[in-house]
Enzyme design. Structure first.
Site, mmCIF file in Angstrom:
data_model
loop_
_atom_site.group_PDB
_atom_site.id
_atom_site.type_symbol
_atom_site.label_atom_id
_atom_site.label_comp_id
_atom_site.label_asym_id
_atom_site.label_seq_id
_atom_site.Cartn_x
_atom_site.Cartn_y
_atom_site.Cartn_z
ATOM 1 N N ASP A 94 0.827 -1.200 0.000
ATOM 2 C CA ASP A 94 0.000 0.000 0.000
ATOM 3 C C ASP A 94 0.869 1.260 0.000
ATOM 4 O O ASP A 94 1.925 1.299 0.648
ATOM 5 C CB ASP A 94 -0.874 -0.024 1.266
ATOM 6 C CG ASP A 94 -1.816 1.153 1.363
ATOM 7 O OD1 ASP A 94 -2.774 1.200 0.579
ATOM 8 O OD2 ASP A 94 -1.576 2.040 2.217
ATOM 9 N N GLU A 116 1.558 -0.456 -4.947
ATOM 10 C CA GLU A 116 0.514 0.493 -5.326
ATOM 11 C C GLU A 116 1.142 1.858 -5.587
ATOM 12 O O GLU A 116 1.528 2.574 -4.657
ATOM 13 C CB GLU A 116 -0.550 0.628 -4.223
ATOM 14 C CG GLU A 116 -1.732 1.447 -4.699
ATOM 15 C CD GLU A 116 -2.190 2.541 -3.741
ATOM 16 O OE1 GLU A 116 -3.229 3.154 -4.017
ATOM 17 O OE2 GLU A 116 -1.510 2.808 -2.726
HETATM 18 C C1 AAO Z 1 -8.961 8.760 6.043
HETATM 19 C C2 AAO Z 1 -9.853 9.980 5.796
HETATM 20 C C3 AAO Z 1 -9.012 11.222 5.630
HETATM 21 C C4 AAO Z 1 -8.125 11.428 6.864
HETATM 22 C C5 AAO Z 1 -7.282 10.175 7.067
HETATM 23 C C6 AAO Z 1 -6.415 10.244 8.318
HETATM 24 O O1 AAO Z 1 -10.626 9.744 4.620
HETATM 25 O O2 AAO Z 1 -9.883 12.334 5.469
HETATM 26 O O3 AAO Z 1 -7.298 12.527 6.669
HETATM 27 O O4 AAO Z 1 -8.142 9.035 7.177
HETATM 28 O O5 AAO Z 1 -7.201 10.359 9.456
HETATM 29 C C7 AAO Z 1 -7.810 4.973 2.562
HETATM 30 C C8 AAO Z 1 -8.830 6.034 2.164
HETATM 31 C C9 AAO Z 1 -8.526 7.374 2.801
HETATM 32 C C10 AAO Z 1 -8.385 7.224 4.308
HETATM 33 C C11 AAO Z 1 -7.214 6.250 4.521
HETATM 34 C C12 AAO Z 1 -6.904 6.012 5.997
HETATM 35 O O6 AAO Z 1 -8.838 6.162 0.756
HETATM 36 O O7 AAO Z 1 -9.627 8.265 2.532
HETATM 37 O O8 AAO Z 1 -8.125 8.478 4.910
HETATM 38 O O9 AAO Z 1 -7.585 4.968 3.949
HETATM 39 O O10 AAO Z 1 -8.013 5.577 6.674
HETATM 40 C C13 AAO Z 1 -3.162 8.664 -2.753
HETATM 41 C C14 AAO Z 1 -2.067 7.639 -2.505
HETATM 42 C C15 AAO Z 1 -2.551 6.198 -2.595
HETATM 43 C C16 AAO Z 1 -3.823 5.992 -1.775
HETATM 44 C C17 AAO Z 1 -4.861 6.981 -2.268
HETATM 45 C C18 AAO Z 1 -6.182 6.865 -1.525
HETATM 46 O O11 AAO Z 1 -0.990 7.843 -3.418
HETATM 47 O O12 AAO Z 1 -1.524 5.378 -2.076
HETATM 48 O O13 AAO Z 1 -4.367 8.319 -2.065
HETATM 49 N N1 AAO Z 1 -4.298 4.594 -1.846
HETATM 50 C C19 AAO Z 1 -3.973 3.641 -0.743
HETATM 51 C C20 AAO Z 1 -5.147 2.726 -0.420
HETATM 52 C C21 AAO Z 1 -6.263 3.509 0.230
HETATM 53 C C22 AAO Z 1 -5.794 4.059 1.559
HETATM 54 C C23 AAO Z 1 -4.371 4.440 1.579
HETATM 55 C C24 AAO Z 1 -3.526 4.262 0.500
HETATM 56 C C25 AAO Z 1 -3.796 4.864 2.863
HETATM 57 O O14 AAO Z 1 -5.547 2.042 -1.571
HETATM 58 O O15 AAO Z 1 -7.430 2.730 0.411
HETATM 59 O O16 AAO Z 1 -6.571 5.239 1.895
HETATM 60 O O17 AAO Z 1 -3.360 3.670 3.508
HETATM 61 C C26 AAO Z 1 -3.369 11.985 -6.815
HETATM 62 C C27 AAO Z 1 -2.100 11.192 -6.613
HETATM 63 C C28 AAO Z 1 -2.352 9.862 -5.964
HETATM 64 C C29 AAO Z 1 -3.190 10.046 -4.700
HETATM 65 C C30 AAO Z 1 -4.498 10.767 -5.110
HETATM 66 C C31 AAO Z 1 -5.474 10.929 -3.937
HETATM 67 O O18 AAO Z 1 -4.176 11.364 -7.828
HETATM 68 O O19 AAO Z 1 -1.494 10.956 -7.854
HETATM 69 O O20 AAO Z 1 -1.119 9.291 -5.610
HETATM 70 O O21 AAO Z 1 -3.467 8.777 -4.148
HETATM 71 O O22 AAO Z 1 -4.151 12.024 -5.638
HETATM 72 O O23 AAO Z 1 -4.992 11.835 -3.039
HETATM 73 C C32 AAO Z 1 -6.309 12.877 -11.095
HETATM 74 C C33 AAO Z 1 -4.807 12.660 -11.182
HETATM 75 C C34 AAO Z 1 -4.364 11.673 -10.135
HETATM 76 C C35 AAO Z 1 -4.709 12.240 -8.806
HETATM 77 C C36 AAO Z 1 -6.230 12.325 -8.817
HETATM 78 C C37 AAO Z 1 -6.838 12.729 -7.502
HETATM 79 O O24 AAO Z 1 -7.011 11.688 -11.447
HETATM 80 O O25 AAO Z 1 -4.504 12.171 -12.457
HETATM 81 O O26 AAO Z 1 -2.979 11.416 -10.199
HETATM 82 O O27 AAO Z 1 -6.651 13.259 -9.797
HETATM 83 O O28 AAO Z 1 -6.539 14.043 -7.198
#
Ligand code: AAO
Length: 511
Positions: A212, A248
């Protein structure tokens, strides 16, 4: 020549790119949020008999319990310790699952959340799935143990302490991903602690890991803990087998961190695959299926032997992660089945099928306000996956992997394994077909008019059962039959209003 053979055999056993699937099985399924006892049953009663090679399971280590909102699925991405103790079950249940799945030839891959611990803002206490005490404010996780020394606070240069700009590589690796306390993976203590956790899982028979948030770790730091991993258990795997690693990394282009930075450590998730395939099948932006002729590297995807591919994942099916609106999911079932069918028929990448739970999806201003809703549960306890008389799942579990069209295409991929991509045909629009050597052939009609044409299938003469509209059973077909002549030609007719406007035939579906 002999040396070459020896080296390639060693590569096959050793390399972290090899999923070590058994019995010619070529796909895995993500059983998102399932209980360990249900996964054990599913391996025995369904996955092994239907050619699934493995299961990606939800994070098995202790996590924070979030009550506001009530037990969101994402609480499992906030680790508290590495005790095997979650809503999916305890260590005994986990061990039993791994053994029973391995015994029927189905591998278990663990979702390893090692980049961080829980969120910065969570209050101190024992609200965790095993009751372990923790204090985010003082960075204290005694059940591991980790303390202030083990986090990146000193290294991160943003004023919030969080990642603010994905164009700054240092921030992405050294700051907190949405407030999640970022481990200092440069430290040998942290590397060894993470490796101990993963080695504990390997000792139970786990075959590999989804790592992850890999984008948020330096590739060299990851290599350091991956190099400490033991070989897979010789109870089930050949001596010298390295754990399968898939990282990931969301790389849709446009950020300085690239998937290729991580190739040295293992495979990488190819997020362009689902985003583009969704755009094509939805016919957005002038895309058409005819353009899929050079699908794969031709679409600037990573090399096939480095890619882990999927149509949707647990994040982007609900607008988390890469959030592209084009992503197809079970909510768009007809188009989704075509996309998954295309993925499984096409030789590119190592394929993962998604298996979801239903949630009360509800959009306000384009955002699903229920994107947090956790798995089907009774007062927090995850509900069993019940099986209906027609083999579908009950209790709110979608079980896409049991849909006939998807299950049969998983078998198609096994039957066609190793065969070249051949006999491409298209009508210049959204009617396309291709084969896999002399083992399988598939035809799609995603146009708004009927398809009716004779095509070269590459298959031996005979009568075949279309595995999309039906099944072959006792040498008869419950769906459409296709007649291939001695010249390999067959006539296909697909209405644009068919329930599933595609047809697939393969050698094991020959009558
Ligand atoms: C939760 C709450 C948050 C709080 C946090 C801490 O929702 O509000 O701040 O707790 O208290 C999952 C959930 C999260 C959750 C987290 C922990 O999705 O909502 O937060 O559990 O409970 C990035 C990472 C990627 C990650 C993804 C969700 O790079 O690794 O965010 N995925 C994994 C898991 C996921 C998990 C975590 C990681 C954490 O699969 O389930 O989170 O363990 C850009 C970047 C990406 C980035 C995204 C989202 O993407 O490139 O790297 O992913 O932003 O921030 C276009 C662009 C694209 C961009 C996208 C979105 O499409 O082309 O690149 O826009 O802006």
């Amino acid at each position: 020549m002999r040396l070459f053979l020896l080296l390639s055999i060693l590569w096959v056993c050793w390399a972290q790119y090899n999923p070590h699937t058994r019995n010619g099985q070529t796909s895995i399924v993500h059983l998102f949020e399932w209980r360990w006892d249900d996964i054990a049953l599913e391996c025995e009663r369904y996955l092994a008999p239907n050619g699934y090679g493995g299961v990606q399971v939800s994070p098995p280590n202790e996590n924070v319990v979030i009550n506001n909102p009530s037990r969101p699925w994402w609480e499992r991405y906030q680790p508290i310790s590495y005790k095997i103790c979650t809503r999916s079950g305890n260590e005994d249940a986990f061990k039993d699952m791994v053994k029973r799945c391995n015994d029927v030839g189905v591998n278990i891959y663990v979702d390893a959340v090692v980049n961080h611990m829980c969120g910065n803002g969570v209050s101190a206490g024992t609200s965790s799935t095993c009751g372990s005490y923790f204090n985010p404010g003082t960075r204290d996780f005694p059940a591991v143990p980790y303390s202030g020394w083990d986090f990146n606070d000193g290294k991160c240069k943003t004023s919030s302490g969080d990642i603010e700009n994905y164009n700054d590589v240092n921030q992405v690796r050294d700051c907190r991903l949405s407030g999640l306390l970022d481990l200092a993976m440069e430290k040998d203590y942290v590397r060894s602690t993470v490796a101990d956790y993963l080695n504990h899982l390997i000792s139970m028979g786990v075959a590999g890991f989804r790592i992850d948030a890999s984008k948020h770790m330096w590739p060299g730091d990851m290599k350091a803990f991956l190099d400490k991993l033991n070989n897979l258990s010789t109870n089930w795997f050949p001596e010298g087998s390295r754990p399968f690693i898939f990282q990931e990394v969301i790389d849709l282009g446009g950020e300085p961190i690239k998937s290729s930075d991580y190739f040295g450590n293992g495979r990488v998730t190819e997020f362009k695959f689902g985003a583009k395939l969704g755009t094509v099948i939805r016919k957005w932006n002038g895309e058409k299926m005819a353009y899929l002729k050079n699908w794969g590297e031709g679409w600037s995807f990573m090399p096939s032997e480095r890619a882990l591919v999927f149509v949707d994942n647990h994040d982007n099916q609900r607008g988390h992660g890469d959030g592209g609106a084009s992503i197809l999911t079970f909510w768009d079932a007809r188009l989704y089945k075509m996309a998954v069918g295309f993925m499984l028929a096409h030789p590119y990448g190592f394929t993962r099928v998604m298996s979801s739970f239903r949630w009360p999806r509800y959009f306000e201003n384009g955002k699903d306000v229920n994107d947090w809703v956790g798995p089907p549960n009774d007062n927090g306890v995850i509900k069993r996956v019940t099986i209906n008389a027609d083999t579908t799942c009950g209790n709110g579990w979608v079980c896409e992997h049991r849909w006939r069209q998807i299950r049969n295409m998983v078998i198609f991929r096994n039957v066609a394994n190793g065969q070249n991509f051949t006999n491409w045909w298209d009508n210049g629009s959204n009617q396309v077909a291709f084969g896999r050597g002399n083992r399988g052939f598939i035809v799609f009609n995603n146009d708004d008019w009927a398809l009716s044409t004779t095509l070269q299938t590459g298959l031996p003469a005979g009568t075949y059962c279309d595995v999309i509209s039906g099944d072959k059973s006792d040498n008869h077909c419950t769906g459409i039959e296709i007649y291939v002549g001695s010249d390999g030609l067959a006539y296909f007719s697909i209405s644009n209003t068919a329930e599933d406007p595609f047809i697939a035939i393969h050698m094991d579906a020959k009558l």
